[in-house]
Motif scaffolding. Structure first.
Motif, short mmCIF file in Angstrom:
data_model
loop_
_atom_site.label_atom_id
_atom_site.label_comp_id
_atom_site.label_asym_id
_atom_site.label_seq_id
_atom_site.Cartn_x
_atom_site.Cartn_y
_atom_site.Cartn_z
N GLY A 153 -0.26 -1.41 -46.65
CA GLY A 153 0.04 -1.01 -47.94
C GLY A 153 0.64 0.35 -48.27
O GLY A 153 0.85 1.25 -47.13
N GLU A 154 0.41 1.03 -49.32
CA GLU A 154 0.89 2.34 -49.48
C GLU A 154 -0.32 2.87 -50.53
O GLU A 154 -0.67 2.37 -51.49
CB GLU A 154 2.18 2.24 -50.22
CG GLU A 154 2.49 3.96 -50.82
CD GLU A 154 3.89 4.02 -51.31
OE1 GLU A 154 4.13 5.12 -51.88
OE2 GLU A 154 4.64 3.04 -51.12
N VAL A 155 -0.70 4.26 -50.23
CA VAL A 155 -1.83 4.64 -51.25
C VAL A 155 -1.04 5.58 -52.11
O VAL A 155 -0.23 6.47 -51.91
CB VAL A 155 -2.59 5.71 -50.31
CG1 VAL A 155 -3.58 6.51 -51.23
CG2 VAL A 155 -3.25 5.02 -49.26
N ALA A 250 -1.37 3.24 -40.10
CA ALA A 250 -2.19 3.56 -41.20
C ALA A 250 -1.36 4.36 -42.40
O ALA A 250 -0.74 5.22 -41.97
CB ALA A 250 -3.53 4.46 -40.91
N PRO A 251 -1.53 4.15 -43.66
CA PRO A 251 -0.68 4.71 -44.78
C PRO A 251 -0.97 6.08 -44.92
O PRO A 251 -0.12 6.90 -44.85
CB PRO A 251 -1.08 3.87 -45.85
CG PRO A 251 -1.63 2.50 -45.44
CD PRO A 251 -2.21 2.45 -44.06
N VAL A 252 -2.38 6.42 -44.68
CA VAL A 252 -2.74 7.67 -44.59
C VAL A 252 -3.81 8.06 -43.66
O VAL A 252 -4.69 7.14 -43.16
CB VAL A 252 -3.27 8.22 -46.12
CG1 VAL A 252 -3.71 9.57 -46.18
CG2 VAL A 252 -2.22 7.73 -47.32
N LEU A 320 -7.23 5.72 -43.87
CA LEU A 320 -7.51 5.50 -45.19
C LEU A 320 -6.34 4.39 -45.51
O LEU A 320 -5.07 4.56 -45.24
CB LEU A 320 -7.20 6.61 -46.23
CG LEU A 320 -7.28 6.26 -47.46
CD1 LEU A 320 -8.59 5.50 -48.09
CD2 LEU A 320 -6.85 7.64 -48.56
N GLY A 321 -6.44 3.15 -45.97
CA GLY A 321 -5.42 1.98 -46.37
C GLY A 321 -6.39 1.03 -46.90
O GLY A 321 -7.15 0.87 -47.08
N TYR A 322 -5.23 -0.16 -47.00
CA TYR A 322 -5.71 -1.36 -47.75
C TYR A 322 -5.97 -2.11 -46.17
O TYR A 322 -5.29 -2.00 -45.29
CB TYR A 322 -4.66 -2.04 -48.30
CG TYR A 322 -4.51 -1.37 -49.76
CD1 TYR A 322 -5.60 -1.75 -50.71
CD2 TYR A 322 -3.62 -0.16 -49.86
CE1 TYR A 322 -5.49 -0.83 -52.10
CE2 TYR A 322 -3.48 0.41 -51.21
CZ TYR A 322 -4.19 0.13 -52.09
OH TYR A 322 -4.13 0.74 -53.33
N ALA A 323 -6.76 -2.99 -46.35
CA ALA A 323 -7.12 -3.92 -45.15
C ALA A 323 -7.62 -5.15 -45.52
O ALA A 323 -8.46 -5.48 -46.46
CB ALA A 323 -8.08 -3.19 -44.03
N ASP A 324 -7.35 -6.12 -44.44
CA ASP A 324 -8.54 -7.60 -44.70
C ASP A 324 -9.73 -7.09 -44.38
O ASP A 324 -10.22 -6.38 -43.59
CB ASP A 324 -7.79 -8.58 -43.85
CG ASP A 324 -6.30 -8.83 -44.00
OD1 ASP A 324 -5.98 -8.83 -45.42
OD2 ASP A 324 -5.47 -9.36 -42.98
N PRO A 325 -10.71 -7.87 -45.29
CA PRO A 325 -12.28 -7.85 -45.14
C PRO A 325 -12.59 -8.10 -43.62
O PRO A 325 -12.05 -9.01 -43.04
CB PRO A 325 -12.92 -8.42 -46.29
CG PRO A 325 -11.91 -9.32 -46.64
CD PRO A 325 -10.43 -8.87 -46.42
N GLU A 326 -13.60 -7.36 -43.12
CA GLU A 326 -14.23 -7.68 -41.79
C GLU A 326 -15.40 -8.46 -42.27
O GLU A 326 -16.10 -8.15 -43.20
CB GLU A 326 -14.51 -6.44 -41.17
CG GLU A 326 -13.45 -5.75 -40.37
CD GLU A 326 -14.05 -4.80 -39.42
OE1 GLU A 326 -15.30 -4.33 -39.57
OE2 GLU A 326 -13.11 -4.31 -38.71
N PRO A 327 -15.95 -9.41 -41.45
CA PRO A 327 -17.13 -10.26 -41.84
C PRO A 327 -18.27 -9.45 -41.22
O PRO A 327 -18.18 -8.84 -40.33
CB PRO A 327 -16.77 -11.55 -40.59
CG PRO A 327 -16.01 -10.85 -39.65
CD PRO A 327 -15.03 -9.99 -40.25
N GLY A 328 -19.30 -9.74 -42.04
CA GLY A 328 -20.61 -8.99 -41.69
C GLY A 328 -20.92 -7.52 -42.12
O GLY A 328 -19.59 -6.83 -42.41
N ARG A 329 -21.99 -7.16 -41.86
CA ARG A 329 -22.15 -5.67 -42.05
C ARG A 329 -22.92 -5.24 -40.84
O ARG A 329 -23.74 -6.01 -40.13
CB ARG A 329 -23.07 -5.55 -43.33
CG ARG A 329 -22.35 -5.87 -44.47
CD ARG A 329 -21.29 -4.93 -45.07
NE ARG A 329 -20.40 -5.08 -46.26
CZ ARG A 329 -21.15 -5.16 -47.30
NH1 ARG A 329 -21.82 -4.13 -47.61
NH2 ARG A 329 -20.18 -5.31 -48.29
N SER A 330 -22.80 -3.90 -40.84
CA SER A 330 -23.68 -3.37 -39.64
C SER A 330 -25.06 -3.43 -39.89
O SER A 330 -25.59 -2.99 -41.06
CB SER A 330 -23.20 -1.86 -39.16
OG SER A 330 -23.24 -1.01 -40.50
N SER A 331 -25.86 -3.37 -38.85
CA SER A 331 -27.66 -3.32 -39.18
C SER A 331 -27.90 -2.30 -39.45
O SER A 331 -27.32 -1.03 -39.47
CB SER A 331 -27.99 -4.04 -37.67
OG SER A 331 -28.09 -2.87 -36.78
#
Length: 340
Positions: A153-155, A250-252, A320-331
């Motif tokens: 994408g573009e910021v 990466a866009p930025v 910095l940019g747009y991305a598909d979500p990653e599954p889960g969160r860090s502990s």
């Protein structure tokens, strides 16, 4: 003190759980539940908090420092700064005024253990208000995450401008890199940094120990397998190929720096980074720190030249940019492990 329970998913903390009728000390401990959701270098979570009825003391835990990857402790204090910023965002949400005193010499004055370096004292008083600086960021505390995938994408100029306005300290600055030629040069620096680090058995052993402790992977079995792979195999070429593409596409790429290289400047750079990450989250953007170049002194000097920085010190670098979500969160560590 009747502190909040540790049970459940730390990312599921809710404003509805705020203990309105409890003591100030208990309320301040509740705010720490948001502070510990901050990002940190290799998810080391190197922070400690002492809570009393006047506010919160913030410490760096040197037993969670990475002396090979982070020889000058820059990332240690940047990480603690991220947690401090989360604390201030949460404080404003619950109408506490805050006054922060930084300890530039980082005195080891913890009452129980000198492994904790005193970074800041936050005095909290009720009946405060939300600032324009942090207004609207609270909901992002539980939504923000580090995204390791490709960005696209573009910021927009409007978004970049709003991010630049969130860099408020006079001695802290940001450079937004969008030119393909400069990003290609950054990609080359990242490639060289990855290869050199993974060639170093001490670096691989240190990283492997943290992976084995579950810092980056909550599953015990996956963590131990990851530890074996990272410790005994030189993955530099593969990691370098991946990271260089991530940087160049990466866009930025954003570089954060300070006029002086002091402990408090590093902490405030961490605050600034977290503020930008939270702001990015509110706009559907993702961030991903790329610290390897800054961990090698000669490549850090080349980075300064590549960015055209004439004065000051580069303290942090991220995509910095747009991305598909990653599954889960860090502990996250239990609250009882980080609060006195």
């Amino acid at each position: 003190m009747d502190r909040p329970a540790d049970g459940g998913d730390p990312w599921a903390v809710s404003a509805d759980e705020f203990p309105d009728d409890a003591s100030p000390e208990t309320q301040f401990a509740f705010l720490v539940r948001y502070a510990v959701l901050a990002p940190s270098s290799h998810n080391t979570q190197p922070w400690r908090f002492s809570v009393d009825d006047g506010g919160v003391d913030v410490y760096a835990d040197t037993e969670r420092w990475l002396p090979v990857a982070d020889a000058d402790r820059r990332e240690l204090f940047v990480s603690v700064g991220c947690a401090l910023e989360n604390l201030l965002v949460a404080a404003e949400r619950f109408d506490f005024d805050h006054e922060v005193t930084y300890f530039p010499d980082g005195a080891s004055d913890h009452p129980d253990d000198d492994r904790f370096v005193h970074v800041a004292r936050v005095v909290l008083t009720p009946d405060g208000s939300r600032s324009a600086l942090r207004g609207g960021l609270f909901e992002a505390l539980t939504e923000r995450s580090t995204n390791h995938g490709p960005f696209y994408g573009e910021v927009s100029p409007t978004t970049r401008g709003a991010l630049a306005e969130a860099v408020t300290d006079a001695d802290i600055w940001a450079r937004f890199v969008e030119r393909a030629e400069t990003k290609a040069a950054l990609g080359d620096l990242v490639t060289r940094a990855d290869r050199r680090q993974f060639e170093n058995p001490s670096y691989r052993r240190e990283l492997g120990e943290w992976i084995g402790n579950g810092a980056l992977e909550p599953s015990w079995l996956k963590a131990k397998l990851g530890q074996l792979v990272v410790t005994h195999l030189d993955l530099g070429d593969r990691q370098a190929a991946t990271d260089s593409v991530l940087v160049e596409s990466a866009p930025v790429v954003v570089a954060l720096g300070s006029d002086a290289d002091t402990l408090s400047a590093r902490v405030r750079v961490g605050q600034t980074f977290e503020r930008l990450a939270l702001f990015a989250t509110t706009g559907g953007l993702s961030v991903h720190p790329m610290s390897q170049v800054l961990e090698l002194a000669d490549l850090r000097e080349e980075l300064v030249e590549t960015l055209g920085v004439e004065t000051g010190v580069v303290q942090h670098l991220f995509r910095l940019g747009y991305a598909d979500p990653e599954p889960g969160r860090s502990s996250r560590r239990p609250l009882a492990a980080v609060v006195d």
